[in-house]
Scaffold this motif. Structure first.
Motif, mmCIF file in Angstrom:
data_model
loop_
_atom_site.group_PDB
_atom_site.id
_atom_site.type_symbol
_atom_site.label_atom_id
_atom_site.label_comp_id
_atom_site.label_asym_id
_atom_site.label_seq_id
_atom_site.Cartn_x
_atom_site.Cartn_y
_atom_site.Cartn_z
ATOM 1 N N HIS A 1 38.745 28.176 45.111
ATOM 2 C CA HIS A 1 38.507 29.357 45.842
ATOM 3 C C HIS A 1 38.704 29.401 47.123
ATOM 4 C CE1 HIS A 1 34.938 32.128 47.585
ATOM 5 N NE2 HIS A 1 36.005 32.909 47.256
ATOM 6 N N ALA A 2 38.815 28.218 47.722
ATOM 7 C CA ALA A 2 39.161 28.021 49.369
ATOM 8 C C ALA A 2 40.581 28.048 49.381
ATOM 9 C CB ALA A 2 38.615 26.564 49.720
ATOM 10 N N THR A 3 41.364 27.692 48.407
ATOM 11 C CA THR A 3 42.678 27.737 48.409
ATOM 12 C C THR A 3 43.419 29.201 48.031
ATOM 13 O OG1 THR A 3 43.005 25.572 47.463
ATOM 14 C CG2 THR A 3 44.946 26.550 47.146
ATOM 15 N N CYS A 4 42.722 29.796 47.261
ATOM 16 C CA CYS A 4 43.000 31.162 46.893
ATOM 17 C C CYS A 4 42.662 31.979 48.404
ATOM 18 C CB CYS A 4 42.005 31.738 45.801
ATOM 19 S SG CYS A 4 42.669 31.205 44.115
ATOM 20 N N ARG A 5 41.675 31.965 48.863
ATOM 21 C CA ARG A 5 41.282 32.541 50.035
ATOM 22 C C ARG A 5 42.360 32.230 51.105
ATOM 23 N NH1 ARG A 5 35.939 30.911 50.346
ATOM 24 N NH2 ARG A 5 36.491 29.500 52.044
ATOM 25 N N LYS A 6 42.725 31.229 51.213
ATOM 26 C CA LYS A 6 43.742 30.811 52.216
ATOM 27 C C LYS A 6 44.961 31.578 52.055
ATOM 28 C CE LYS A 6 45.875 27.090 54.511
ATOM 29 N NZ LYS A 6 46.239 25.533 54.592
ATOM 30 N N ALA A 7 45.542 31.897 50.703
ATOM 31 C CA ALA A 7 46.659 32.667 50.337
ATOM 32 C C ALA A 7 46.199 33.981 50.092
ATOM 33 C CB ALA A 7 47.273 31.961 48.878
ATOM 34 N N ASN A 8 45.246 34.521 50.321
ATOM 35 C CA ASN A 8 44.757 35.838 50.175
ATOM 36 C C ASN A 8 44.982 36.128 48.739
ATOM 37 O OD1 ASN A 8 43.596 38.220 51.170
ATOM 38 N ND2 ASN A 8 45.528 39.113 51.278
ATOM 39 N N ALA A 9 44.801 35.307 47.832
ATOM 40 C CA ALA A 9 44.843 35.867 46.508
ATOM 41 C C ALA A 9 43.698 36.021 45.983
ATOM 42 C CB ALA A 9 45.288 34.228 45.584
ATOM 43 N N THR A 10 43.930 36.958 44.659
ATOM 44 C CA THR A 10 42.735 37.431 44.009
ATOM 45 C C THR A 10 42.326 36.207 42.855
ATOM 46 O OG1 THR A 10 43.157 39.724 44.296
ATOM 47 C CG2 THR A 10 41.836 39.278 42.433
ATOM 48 N N LEU A 11 41.193 35.784 42.727
ATOM 49 C CA LEU A 11 40.668 34.573 41.723
ATOM 50 C C LEU A 11 39.729 35.292 40.701
ATOM 51 C CD1 LEU A 11 40.206 31.888 40.813
ATOM 52 C CD2 LEU A 11 38.618 31.585 42.606
ATOM 53 N N ILE A 12 39.857 35.364 39.392
ATOM 54 C CA ILE A 12 38.972 35.686 38.696
ATOM 55 C C ILE A 12 38.632 34.781 37.548
ATOM 56 C CG2 ILE A 12 38.956 37.129 36.447
ATOM 57 C CD1 ILE A 12 41.065 39.215 37.653
ATOM 58 N N PRO B 1 39.270 45.721 45.192
ATOM 59 C CA PRO B 1 40.113 45.302 45.969
ATOM 60 C C PRO B 1 40.795 43.886 45.511
ATOM 61 C CG PRO B 1 37.890 44.892 46.875
ATOM 62 C CD PRO B 1 37.616 45.544 45.744
ATOM 63 N N ASP B 2 41.959 43.704 46.425
ATOM 64 C CA ASP B 2 42.646 42.201 45.929
ATOM 65 C C ASP B 2 41.907 41.325 47.149
ATOM 66 O OD1 ASP B 2 44.310 43.449 44.282
ATOM 67 O OD2 ASP B 2 45.789 44.007 45.833
ATOM 68 N N GLY B 3 42.135 40.112 46.861
ATOM 69 C CA GLY B 3 41.704 39.011 47.628
ATOM 70 C C GLY B 3 40.323 38.666 47.434
ATOM 71 N N ILE B 4 39.785 39.071 46.279
ATOM 72 C CA ILE B 4 38.183 38.705 45.970
ATOM 73 C C ILE B 4 38.240 37.835 44.843
ATOM 74 C CG2 ILE B 4 37.596 41.100 46.685
ATOM 75 C CD1 ILE B 4 37.221 41.509 43.594
ATOM 76 N N LEU B 5 36.933 36.976 44.722
ATOM 77 C CA LEU B 5 36.462 36.379 43.770
ATOM 78 C C LEU B 5 35.629 36.961 42.810
ATOM 79 C CD1 LEU B 5 35.043 32.760 43.682
ATOM 80 C CD2 LEU B 5 34.998 34.304 41.785
ATOM 81 N N LEU B 6 36.309 37.448 41.445
ATOM 82 C CA LEU B 6 35.632 38.148 40.641
ATOM 83 C C LEU B 6 35.070 37.382 39.572
ATOM 84 C CD1 LEU B 6 34.933 40.981 39.255
ATOM 85 C CD2 LEU B 6 36.885 41.114 38.111
ATOM 86 N N LEU B 7 33.812 37.289 39.271
ATOM 87 C CA LEU B 7 33.185 36.484 38.160
ATOM 88 C C LEU B 7 33.044 37.541 37.029
ATOM 89 C CD1 LEU B 7 31.830 34.008 36.865
ATOM 90 C CD2 LEU B 7 29.597 35.074 37.995
ATOM 91 N N ILE B 8 33.791 37.158 35.851
ATOM 92 C CA ILE B 8 33.442 38.263 34.594
ATOM 93 C C ILE B 8 32.712 37.207 33.613
ATOM 94 C CG2 ILE B 8 34.450 39.178 32.581
ATOM 95 C CD1 ILE B 8 36.947 39.656 34.132
ATOM 96 N N THR B 9 31.545 37.772 33.283
ATOM 97 C CA THR B 9 30.725 37.172 32.399
ATOM 98 C C THR B 9 30.471 37.809 31.107
ATOM 99 O OG1 THR B 9 28.910 38.441 33.396
ATOM 100 C CG2 THR B 9 29.334 36.199 34.052
#
Length: 238
Positions: free
Chosen positions: A141-152, A8-16
């Motif tokens: 992460h907090a800034t992205c959450r506020k904007a409903n942005a997806t963070l990778i 889904p959109d709006g998540i924090l995805l960690l790619i290792t």
């Protein structure tokens, strides 16, 4: 957001990833898909180890003209080193200038926003402390959450058998961890590596289908990206 994983959109995805199985192909694939699929979508790329020319060249293979999106303001490309070099030279490293750069692009909007940090591990290698980096990731992460942005965020796992403190921090705040690994038997002509999908430590149960290591999806890199398939079905594309 990221096929064939359907996250889904709006998540924090960690790619290792590991040095023998770099995951940059996933970052390029996701950026191109985001630009193509969402009209007027915004994208922000924090690039530590790759210059804009490589991003342009790979996007061009998918018929995406990155300079056009940069000119229109829908893509913000941030060369991290150029913005933090002065703080490193002064002996007072600070990642705060990076957060200032995204305040305007991340303002509330009705269009999808994708933020990519590639790669977080290099910030440690060039002189930033764990405290500096964890503070930056929390604030971003907090800034992205506020904007409903997806963070990778991509993290290089240099010692897979002994996860480092930065990985542990990221695993606590991420929604999902997409793990890219080499084959235990070594790279072959038809298989480049495999991918597993795990929940973050604090992620509640969801409808996303997780992929344990025992059922990892394999992939083969091509000139234009990657092809995914189930184990033992190198000819069957997902």
């Amino acid at each position: 957001m990221l096929l064939p994983f359907n996250l889904p959109d709006g998540i924090l995805l960690l790619i290792t990833d590991e040095l023998s199985s770099p995951a940059d192909f996933l970052l390029h694939r996701t950026l191109v898909s985001h630009i193509k699929e969402a009209k007027n979508a915004k994208s922000i790329v924090f690039s530590v180890s790759e210059g804009i020319e490589r991003w342009k060249a790979i996007a061009a293979k998918s018929n995406v003209n990155l300079p056009q999106y940069i000119s229109s303001g829908t893509l913000t490309f941030i060369d991290v080193l150029s913005h933090v070099r002065s703080s490193l030279d002064s002996g007072q490293p600070s990642l705060r200038p990076l957060l200032e750069l995204v305040k305007v692009p991340l303002q509330a909007t009705n269009v999808p926003i994708l933020v990519i940090v590639d790669d977080i591990t290099s910030l440690e290698w060039i002189g930033f402390s764990l405290l500096d980096i964890t503070g930056f990731t929390r604030a971003l992460h907090a800034t992205c959450r506020k904007a409903n942005a997806t963070l990778i965020i991509r993290h290089h796992n240099v010692t897979p058998a002994e996860p480092d403190d930065l990985f542990r921090h990221l695993l606590h705040i991420c929604t999902y961890n997409l793990e890219v690994r080499p084959l235990l038997s070594g790279r072959s002509g038809s298989v480049s590596g495999e991918v597993a999908l795990h929940p973050g430590i604090s992620t509640p149960a969801s409808t996303v289908k997780l992929i344990p290591r025992s059922s990892a999806i394999q992939y083969r890199l091509t000139d234009t990206g990657a092809v995914f398939f189930e184990r033992g079905t190198a000819g069957g594309v997902l």
